[in-house]
Design an enzyme around this catalytic site. Structure first.
Site, PDB file in Angstrom:
ATOM      1  N   HIS A  32      24.977 -51.469  60.061  1.00 45.68           N
ATOM      2  CA  HIS A  32      25.637 -50.981  61.287  1.00 45.68           C
ATOM      3  C   HIS A  32      27.028 -51.559  61.518  1.00 45.68           C
ATOM      4  O   HIS A  32      27.903 -50.842  61.968  1.00 45.68           O
ATOM      5  CB  HIS A  32      24.784 -51.209  62.536  1.00 45.68           C
ATOM      6  CG  HIS A  32      25.437 -50.757  63.809  1.00 45.68           C
ATOM      7  ND1 HIS A  32      25.715 -49.421  64.053  1.00 45.68           N
ATOM      8  CD2 HIS A  32      25.900 -51.434  64.901  1.00 45.68           C
ATOM      9  CE1 HIS A  32      26.306 -49.308  65.249  1.00 45.68           C
ATOM     10  NE2 HIS A  32      26.434 -50.512  65.775  1.00 45.68           N
ATOM     11  N   ASN A  73      21.637 -45.636  64.773  1.00 47.83           N
ATOM     12  CA  ASN A  73      21.902 -45.126  66.122  1.00 47.83           C
ATOM     13  C   ASN A  73      22.511 -43.725  66.134  1.00 47.83           C
ATOM     14  O   ASN A  73      22.470 -43.034  67.138  1.00 47.83           O
ATOM     15  CB  ASN A  73      22.811 -46.095  66.886  1.00 47.83           C
ATOM     16  CG  ASN A  73      24.097 -46.390  66.164  1.00 47.83           C
ATOM     17  OD1 ASN A  73      24.071 -46.777  64.986  1.00 47.83           O
ATOM     18  ND2 ASN A  73      25.227 -46.217  66.818  1.00 47.83           N
ATOM     19  N   HIS A  74      23.103 -43.283  65.004  1.00 49.60           N
ATOM     20  CA  HIS A  74      23.686 -41.932  64.951  1.00 49.60           C
ATOM     21  C   HIS A  74      22.742 -40.901  64.335  1.00 49.60           C
ATOM     22  O   HIS A  74      23.177 -39.794  63.991  1.00 49.60           O
ATOM     23  CB  HIS A  74      24.992 -41.953  64.144  1.00 49.60           C
ATOM     24  CG  HIS A  74      26.108 -42.671  64.838  1.00 49.60           C
ATOM     25  ND1 HIS A  74      26.586 -42.294  66.073  1.00 49.60           N
ATOM     26  CD2 HIS A  74      26.847 -43.753  64.468  1.00 49.60           C
ATOM     27  CE1 HIS A  74      27.562 -43.113  66.436  1.00 49.60           C
ATOM     28  NE2 HIS A  74      27.733 -44.018  65.479  1.00 49.60           N
ATOM     29  N   HIS A  94      19.152 -52.131  61.801  1.00 47.63           N
ATOM     30  CA  HIS A  94      20.432 -51.498  62.133  1.00 47.63           C
ATOM     31  C   HIS A  94      20.854 -51.999  63.512  1.00 47.63           C
ATOM     32  O   HIS A  94      20.368 -51.530  64.543  1.00 47.63           O
ATOM     33  CB  HIS A  94      20.249 -49.977  62.126  1.00 47.63           C
ATOM     34  CG  HIS A  94      21.532 -49.243  62.085  1.00 47.63           C
ATOM     35  ND1 HIS A  94      22.254 -49.066  60.929  1.00 47.63           N
ATOM     36  CD2 HIS A  94      22.258 -48.655  63.067  1.00 47.63           C
ATOM     37  CE1 HIS A  94      23.348 -48.393  61.194  1.00 47.63           C
ATOM     38  NE2 HIS A  94      23.389 -48.135  62.486  1.00 47.63           N
TER      39      HIS A  94
HETATM   40 FE   FE2 Z   1      25.281 -47.479  63.177  1.00 48.41          FE
END
Ligand code: FE2
Length: 264
Positions: free
Chosen positions: A179, A69-70, A154
Site C-alpha cells: 500500500h 483499499n481500491h 495492505h
Molecule cells: Fe492501496
C-alpha cells in the site's frame, strides 16, 4: 529442499503490468520459483482498482492476486473480483461484498493459502479488525489444507503492519506489507519461521510519486488546482521479495528483496 515464492508489490497501471509480464517468466527461471503472487489493486489503467484486462494480464504469468483499499474502484472490478477464484480482496471488508478474503492454489505439490487484510490506521474505509479477520481466515485456510500461508497486509501505518507481523508470527509462513509503495529495508524472519517485510514497494513508473504523475502530484501539494492524478508513464521498477520455505518443517528460512527495472 525449499519452496520458493515470489511476492510482487502493488502494480501501478500499464507500466507496472508491463514490468510484471516482462520480468516474471525470466524470474521464474532465474530464481527457480515455485509460485508467484502479485498485489494488483492498482493495476487498472487509472491506478485505482483492477479490471478484467489488468487482472488477466497479471494472471497470465502469476498464480494468484491480492488487492486492497481500491479493490472495487475500477469499472467492472466488482464483477471481476466476484468471479475470479485466483484473487483475494481484504478479508475484513463489510459482509456481503463480492469476492473472497482468502484463497488457495496448488504449486509443485504444495497448497498455498493467500490472505489479504486491510489496515485501519490512517485509512478512509471503516473496516473491521484485521487482526480478528486474519485469525479467522488463517484457521479456515488451515482447515482447508493449506501447507503454507502468505498474508498481504495492505496498510498505511508501519506500526499496524509490524504488529500484525508479530500477531501472526509462527502461524503463517509470510507477512508482507503493501500500500505505501515505497520499499522498506526490514526483511527478516520472525520467531517461529515467518518471513516479514513492512512494505514490498510498488511495481510501476520510477519517475513518479507513488506511481502517479509527479507533476500532477506536485501541483496538488502546491495548491495549483489539480483535480486528478494521472498514472505515470515511462521506465518501470519491479519491487518484490522472494521467500524460501523449508518444505520439511514448513518454516520460512529466508526473505530477500528482488529489484528489476524496465525501459518502456
Ligand atoms: Fe492501496
Amino acid at each position: 529442499m525449499t519452496f520458493r515464492l515470489l511476492f510482487i508489490g502493488d502494480v501501478m497501471g500499464a507500466a507496472g503490468c508491463a514490468a510484471v509480464r516482462t520480468h516474471v517468466p525470466d524470474l521464474r527461471r532465474e530464481l527457480n520459483l515455485d509460485a508467484v503472487v502479485v498485489n494488483g489493486e492498482n493495476s487498472a489503467p487509472s491506478g485505482r482498482g483492477i479490471t478484467h484486462e489488468s487482472g488477466s494480464e497479471l494472471l497470465s504469468v502469476a498464480d494468484f492476486l491480492t488487492l486492497g483499499n481500491h479493490t472495487f474502484d475500477a469499472v467492472g472490478g466488482r464483477e471481476y473480483v466476484g468471479r475470479e477464484p485466483r484473487v483475494a480482496r481484504p478479508a475484513n471488508l463489510e459482509a456481503g461484498l463480492p469476492g473472497q478474503g482468502s484463497g488457495m492454489f496448488e504449486a509443485n505439490g504444495m497448497c498455498v493459502g493467500v490472505l489479504n487484510v486491510q489496515g485501519r490506521v490512517f485509512m478512509k474505509q471503516d473496516v473491521r479488525s484485521p487482526f480478528e479477520a486474519a485469525d479467522e481466515a488463517v484457521a479456515d485456510l488451515e482447515a482447508a489444507g493449506a501447507d503454507l500461508i502468505l498474508v498481504d497486509v495492505h496498510a498505511e501505518a508501519t506500526s499496524e503492519k509490524q504488529a500484525l507481523g508479530y500477531h501472526l508470527a509462527g502461524r503463517v509462513q509470510a507477512v508482507v506489507g503493501t500500500h505505501t509503495h515505497v520499499p522498506t529495508a526490514d526483511t527478516r524472519i520472525l520467531s517461529g519461521g515467518t518471513a516479514y517485510v513492512t512494505d514490498v514497494g510498488m511495481t510501476g513508473s520510477r519517475e513518479s510519486v507513488i506511481g502517479f504523475d509527479k507533476e500532477d502530484f506536485l501541483g496538488l501539494f502546491l495548491g495549483k488546482g489539480i483535480s486528478r492524478l494521472g498514472v505515470s508513464k515511462g521506465p518501470a521498477d519491479l519491487n518484490a521479495v522472494v521467500i524460501e520455505v523449508d518444505d520439511g518443517n514448513h518454516q520460512a528460512v529466508r526473505i530477500e528483496r528482488i529489484y528489476r527495472s524496465l525501459a518502456v
